[in-house]
Design a protein around this motif. Structure first.
Motif, PDB file in Angstrom:
ATOM      1  N   VAL A   1       0.840  -1.199   0.000  1.00 30.18           N
ATOM      2  CA  VAL A   1       0.000   0.000   0.000  1.00 30.18           C
ATOM      3  C   VAL A   1       0.874   1.246   0.000  1.00 30.18           C
ATOM      4  O   VAL A   1       0.564   2.238  -0.659  1.00 30.18           O
ATOM      5  N   CYS A   2       1.979   1.189   0.718  1.00 33.40           N
ATOM      6  CA  CYS A   2       2.890   2.345   0.760  1.00 33.40           C
ATOM      7  C   CYS A   2       3.524   2.599  -0.609  1.00 33.40           C
ATOM      8  O   CYS A   2       3.755   3.749  -0.982  1.00 33.40           O
ATOM      9  N   LYS A   3       3.795   1.528  -1.352  1.00 35.10           N
ATOM     10  CA  LYS A   3       4.329   1.711  -2.706  1.00 35.10           C
ATOM     11  C   LYS A   3       3.276   2.292  -3.637  1.00 35.10           C
ATOM     12  O   LYS A   3       3.579   3.081  -4.517  1.00 35.10           O
ATOM     13  N   ARG A   4       2.024   1.883  -3.440  1.00 35.67           N
ATOM     14  CA  ARG A   4       0.935   2.395  -4.287  1.00 35.67           C
ATOM     15  C   ARG A   4       0.626   3.848  -3.977  1.00 35.67           C
ATOM     16  O   ARG A   4       0.316   4.628  -4.861  1.00 35.67           O
ATOM     17  N   PHE A   5       0.701   4.229  -2.696  1.00 38.56           N
ATOM     18  CA  PHE A   5       0.428   5.592  -2.257  1.00 38.56           C
ATOM     19  C   PHE A   5       1.613   6.115  -1.435  1.00 38.56           C
ATOM     20  O   PHE A   5       1.535   6.202  -0.211  1.00 38.56           O
ATOM     21  N   PRO A   6       2.728   6.465  -2.089  1.00 37.40           N
ATOM     22  CA  PRO A   6       3.911   6.889  -1.324  1.00 37.40           C
ATOM     23  C   PRO A   6       3.747   8.243  -0.636  1.00 37.40           C
ATOM     24  O   PRO A   6       4.332   8.479   0.413  1.00 37.40           O
ATOM     25  N   THR A   7       2.947   9.124  -1.205  1.00 36.85           N
ATOM     26  CA  THR A   7       2.747  10.443  -0.601  1.00 36.85           C
ATOM     27  C   THR A   7       1.256  10.749  -0.540  1.00 36.85           C
ATOM     28  O   THR A   7       0.440  10.078  -1.165  1.00 36.85           O
ATOM     29  N   MET A   8       0.937  11.797   0.201  1.00 33.17           N
ATOM     30  CA  MET A   8      -0.465  12.205   0.281  1.00 33.17           C
ATOM     31  C   MET A   8      -0.973  12.718  -1.062  1.00 33.17           C
ATOM     32  O   MET A   8      -2.163  12.637  -1.349  1.00 33.17           O
ATOM     33  N   ASP A   9      -0.077  13.223  -1.889  1.00 32.13           N
ATOM     34  CA  ASP A   9      -0.480  13.671  -3.229  1.00 32.13           C
ATOM     35  C   ASP A   9      -1.034  12.501  -4.048  1.00 32.13           C
ATOM     36  O   ASP A   9      -1.991  12.656  -4.808  1.00 32.13           O
ATOM     37  N   HIS A  10      -0.412  11.316  -3.908  1.00 31.59           N
ATOM     38  CA  HIS A  10      -0.904  10.137  -4.610  1.00 31.59           C
ATOM     39  C   HIS A  10      -2.287   9.731  -4.103  1.00 31.59           C
ATOM     40  O   HIS A  10      -3.135   9.279  -4.886  1.00 31.59           O
ATOM     41  N   VAL A  11      -2.523   9.893  -2.816  1.00 33.90           N
ATOM     42  CA  VAL A  11      -3.832   9.590  -2.242  1.00 33.90           C
ATOM     43  C   VAL A  11      -4.878  10.537  -2.804  1.00 33.90           C
ATOM     44  O   VAL A  11      -5.974  10.126  -3.214  1.00 33.90           O
ATOM     45  N   VAL A  12      -4.548  11.822  -2.857  1.00 30.91           N
ATOM     46  CA  VAL A  12      -5.484  12.822  -3.380  1.00 30.91           C
ATOM     47  C   VAL A  12      -5.748  12.570  -4.865  1.00 30.91           C
ATOM     48  O   VAL A  12      -6.895  12.642  -5.315  1.00 30.91           O
ATOM     49  N   GLU A  13      -4.707  12.241  -5.612  1.00 22.63           N
ATOM     50  CA  GLU A  13      -4.858  11.949  -7.031  1.00 22.63           C
ATOM     51  C   GLU A  13      -5.804  10.765  -7.269  1.00 22.63           C
ATOM     52  O   GLU A  13      -6.687  10.818  -8.128  1.00 22.63           O
ATOM     53  N   ALA A  14      -5.628   9.714  -6.487  1.00 20.88           N
ATOM     54  CA  ALA A  14      -6.481   8.531  -6.634  1.00 20.88           C
ATOM     55  C   ALA A  14      -7.920   8.843  -6.241  1.00 20.88           C
ATOM     56  O   ALA A  14      -8.851   8.325  -6.848  1.00 20.88           O
ATOM     57  N   GLY A  15      -8.110   9.687  -5.255  1.00 26.30           N
ATOM     58  CA  GLY A  15      -9.459  10.059  -4.835  1.00 26.30           C
ATOM     59  C   GLY A  15     -10.157  10.918  -5.859  1.00 26.30           C
ATOM     60  O   GLY A  15     -11.367  10.822  -6.049  1.00 26.30           O
ATOM     61  N   ALA A  16      -9.397  11.771  -6.535  1.00 24.80           N
ATOM     62  CA  ALA A  16      -9.992  12.668  -7.523  1.00 24.80           C
ATOM     63  C   ALA A  16     -10.380  11.895  -8.786  1.00 24.80           C
ATOM     64  O   ALA A  16     -11.380  12.210  -9.427  1.00 24.80           O
ATOM     65  N   SER A  17      -9.592  10.864  -9.129  1.00 22.55           N
ATOM     66  CA  SER A  17      -9.881  10.128 -10.355  1.00 22.55           C
ATOM     67  C   SER A  17     -10.877   9.006 -10.115  1.00 22.55           C
ATOM     68  O   SER A  17     -11.509   8.534 -11.019  1.00 22.55           O
ATOM     69  N   GLY A  18     -10.974   8.517  -8.850  1.00 22.25           N
ATOM     70  CA  GLY A  18     -11.864   7.377  -8.592  1.00 22.25           C
ATOM     71  C   GLY A  18     -13.034   7.828  -7.911  1.00 22.25           C
ATOM     72  O   GLY A  18     -14.133   7.763  -7.866  1.00 22.25           O
TER      73      GLY A  18
END
Length: 98
Positions: A81-98
């Motif tokens: 999970v850490c590799k998939r979402f290394p930073t909070m920016d990746h979390v925000v990006e995934a939330g915006a697209s999904g």
């Protein structure tokens, strides 16, 4: 030769069984203590009343917060999970697209 000499004195199967029991119990305790989001979702759907738009949006927002909390917890304990979402920016990006 040393092991052969003392192998009969130590019940290896008993020690191995004790060790396996200990490992399985630790694994089971970790499994049981995982935060299962579906339990909270069922609780929210039964406690947050309303068939109107406000009730639906409130339930959806609460479930999204639960999913985010689970993601943040799993990021701290799981390398995948850490590799998939290394930073909070990746979390925000995934939330915006999904």
């Amino acid at each position: 030769m040393y092991c052969d000499k003392y192998a009969e004195q130590i019940p290896v199967t008993f020690v191995l069984g004790f060790y396996v029991t200990l490992v399985v119990n630790r694994w089971w305790n970790q499994f049981v203590n995982l935060p299962w989001t579906d339990r909270l979702m069922f609780l929210i759907s039964s406690c947050v009343q309303g068939k109107d738009e406000y009730g639906r949006l409130l339930r959806r927002t609460l479930v999204r917060y639960i999913n985010l909390t689970s993601l943040l917890i799993f990021r701290s304990v799981s390398t995948a999970v850490c590799k998939r979402f290394p930073t909070m920016d990746h979390v925000v990006e995934a939330g915006a697209s999904g």
